[in-house]
Design an enzyme around this catalytic site. Structure first.
Site, PDB file in Angstrom:
ATOM      1  N   LYS A  55       0.735  -1.074  -0.063  1.00 53.40           N
ATOM      2  CA  LYS A  55      -0.003   0.010  -0.121  1.00 53.40           C
ATOM      3  C   LYS A  55       0.907   1.287  -0.111  1.00 53.40           C
ATOM      4  O   LYS A  55       0.203   2.491  -0.349  1.00 53.40           O
ATOM      5  CB  LYS A  55      -0.905   0.053   1.386  1.00 53.40           C
ATOM      6  CG  LYS A  55      -1.900  -1.062   1.172  1.00 53.40           C
ATOM      7  CD  LYS A  55      -2.589  -1.241  -0.028  1.00 53.40           C
ATOM      8  CE  LYS A  55      -3.857  -0.235  -0.294  1.00 53.40           C
ATOM      9  NZ  LYS A  55      -4.820  -0.750  -1.347  1.00 53.40           N
ATOM     10  N   SER A 282      -2.797 -12.711   3.135  1.00 57.25           N
ATOM     11  CA  SER A 282      -3.134 -12.709   1.694  1.00 57.25           C
ATOM     12  C   SER A 282      -2.160 -13.075   0.692  1.00 57.25           C
ATOM     13  O   SER A 282      -2.510 -13.346  -0.483  1.00 57.25           O
ATOM     14  CB  SER A 282      -3.773 -11.075   1.583  1.00 57.25           C
ATOM     15  OG  SER A 282      -2.601 -10.349   1.416  1.00 57.25           O
TER      16      SER A 282
HETATM   17  N1  PMP Z   1      -3.287  -7.852   0.726  1.00 56.02           N
HETATM   18  C1  PMP Z   1      -3.212  -7.083   1.980  1.00 56.02           C
HETATM   19  C2  PMP Z   1      -2.660  -7.476   3.456  1.00 56.02           C
HETATM   20  C3  PMP Z   1      -3.598  -5.650   2.073  1.00 56.02           C
HETATM   21  O1  PMP Z   1      -3.552  -4.792   3.083  1.00 56.02           O
HETATM   22  C4  PMP Z   1      -4.400  -5.166   0.619  1.00 56.02           C
HETATM   23  C5  PMP Z   1      -4.864  -3.655   0.547  1.00 56.02           C
HETATM   24  N2  PMP Z   1      -6.010  -3.514   1.420  1.00 56.02           N
HETATM   25  C6  PMP Z   1      -4.414  -6.155  -0.230  1.00 56.02           C
HETATM   26  C7  PMP Z   1      -3.793  -7.399   0.035  1.00 56.02           C
HETATM   27  C8  PMP Z   1      -5.153  -5.998  -1.529  1.00 56.02           C
HETATM   28  O2  PMP Z   1      -4.575  -4.708  -2.182  1.00 56.02           O
HETATM   29  P1  PMP Z   1      -5.469  -3.885  -3.271  1.00 56.02           P
HETATM   30  O3  PMP Z   1      -6.055  -2.768  -2.424  1.00 56.02           O
HETATM   31  O4  PMP Z   1      -4.485  -3.166  -4.093  1.00 56.02           O
HETATM   32  O5  PMP Z   1      -6.501  -4.641  -3.921  1.00 56.02           O
END
Ligand code: PMP
Length: 354
Positions: A55, A282
């Site tokens: 981010k 994630s």
């Molecule tokens: N994984 C994590 C740990 C995140 O914090 C985020 C952002 N919310 C994402 C994946 C997804 O990324 P994006 O917001 O670019 O879809």
């Protein structure tokens, strides 16, 4: 010898310096066996960013663009609704640029997150379920901006600069790093929070090769993208919030891949225990998504993804508990053997190639 003179550090100088601690991350070639068959998956090591997550790229790009367009002034308050990494990124980068920062977040978020954001000098406004939870946080941040002209709202869910950040940095980095190995991606997969990552990387890769497959990923237990609105509960923090963000254009993407949260947790645990890659939940989900795509496209297919953050924000979660194997999980069939880091691509930092 004369001591070096101190020059005032302008916002431009600070922004220019930040590009050396954000983005331009290594790409990891992860060697593994699936049911005994040797394969490789390519993952961007996004925990190398300033605050440890992908981010930072979006936060820096949004602020740099806002400065360039005169939409933020020195001293303005940065106000964002977020449940995690975005709050940490805007707090750190906002403070580095001298801005006060206020983060609206649901009051059930982990203690680590609250302490980290507060520790970075930001103010936290907790929003209860009765006040609307996540959607309530967005509403309240917008309300504050309406009342105060010295507030800058990044609006990560609706701001095209979020997509642009990945279109101009993450995407080109993946292309160049794979190219340096004589490779071209057949597919990219990434879990959708705001969707900035999958949309931005996808747009860059599609421009280079319209046939490349770009897959969004969501938790099987809470398939917001497939259903169209929030259903169920899941444990893959950072993805699948309560709505489909405005910047997500599903008609530009291939099929949504679903990964169960238990499989994501077991995979993240395996990446740490077998290879020493201490990534978040994630990232485990993204790895499983990439395995699924190789099952479909063939074991030799070049599939890329991202490791969005590291495991330290999840100390109090199930990532550090024993997770039962369930039918359909792929992680039990994955044996990780080794990884090789592909170097950063010099001179690619966003801003240098604009
Ligand atoms: N994984 C994590 C740990 C995140 O914090 C985020 C952002 N919310 C994402 C994946 C997804 O990324 P994006 O917001 O670019 O879809």
């Amino acid at each position: 010898m004369n001591s070096p003179s101190l020059t005032p550090s302008s916002v431009e100088n600070r922004l220019a310096g930040l590009q050396y601690v954000i983005g331009n991350t290594p790409l990891l070639a992860i060697e593994y066996a699936f049911r005994g068959e040797p394969r490789i998956i390519y993952a961007k090591a996004e925990h190398y960013n300033l605050t440890g997550s992908i981010k930072d790229r979006m936060a820096l790009h949004i602020l740099r663009k806002a400065y360039r367009e005169g939409r933020i002034r020195a001293g303005d308050r940065i106000v964002e609704a977020t449940s995690g990494n975005t709050g940490i990124a805007f707090s750190a980068i906002g403070r580095a640029l001298g801005h006060p920062v206020t983060i609206f977040m649901p009051d059930w978020m982990s203690r680590e997150r609250v302490l980290l954001i507060r520790g970075l000098g930001a103010e936290i406004v907790p929003v209860s379920r009765q006040q609307g939870g996540f959607l309530g946080s967005i509403r309240e941040s917008e309300e504050l901006a309406r009342k105060d002209s010295h507030v800058f709202l990044p609006c990560q869910f609706a701001n095209d600069a979020n997509v642009e950040a990945h279109e101009q940095s993450t995407g080109p980095e993946i292309s160049l790093q794979l190219e340096s190995q004589g490779l071209e991606p057949a597919a990219f997969v990434a879990g959708v929070g705001t969707g900035g990552t999958v949309m931005g990387v996808g747009r860059h890769l599609r421009r280079k090769n319209p046939a490349v497959r770009i897959h969004p990923l969501e938790p099987a237990e809470s398939p917001t993208l497939t259903v169209g609105h929030k259903v169920g509960q899941h444990r893959i923090q950072g993805i699948s919030d309560e709505f489909i963000p405005a910047i997500v254009k599903l008609d530009e993407l291939d099929r949504t891949v679903q990964v169960s949260d238990g499989d994501a947790i077991r995979m993240a645990q395996k990446l740490a225990a077998q290879l020493g890659l201490a990534v978040g939940i994630s990232s485990g989900a993204n790895f499983i998504g990439a395995v699924m795509l190789q099952n479909e496209l063939g074991p030799e297919a070049v599939v890329a993804t991202v490791f969005s953050d590291d495991n330290k924000k999840y100390l109090s979660t199930d990532l550090f508990n024993e997770e039962p194997i369930q039918d359909g999980h792929l992680s039990p069939h994955v044996e990780l053997t080794a990884y090789r880091a592909i170097d950063r691509v010099c001179g690619l930092c966003e801003g240098q190639n604009e």
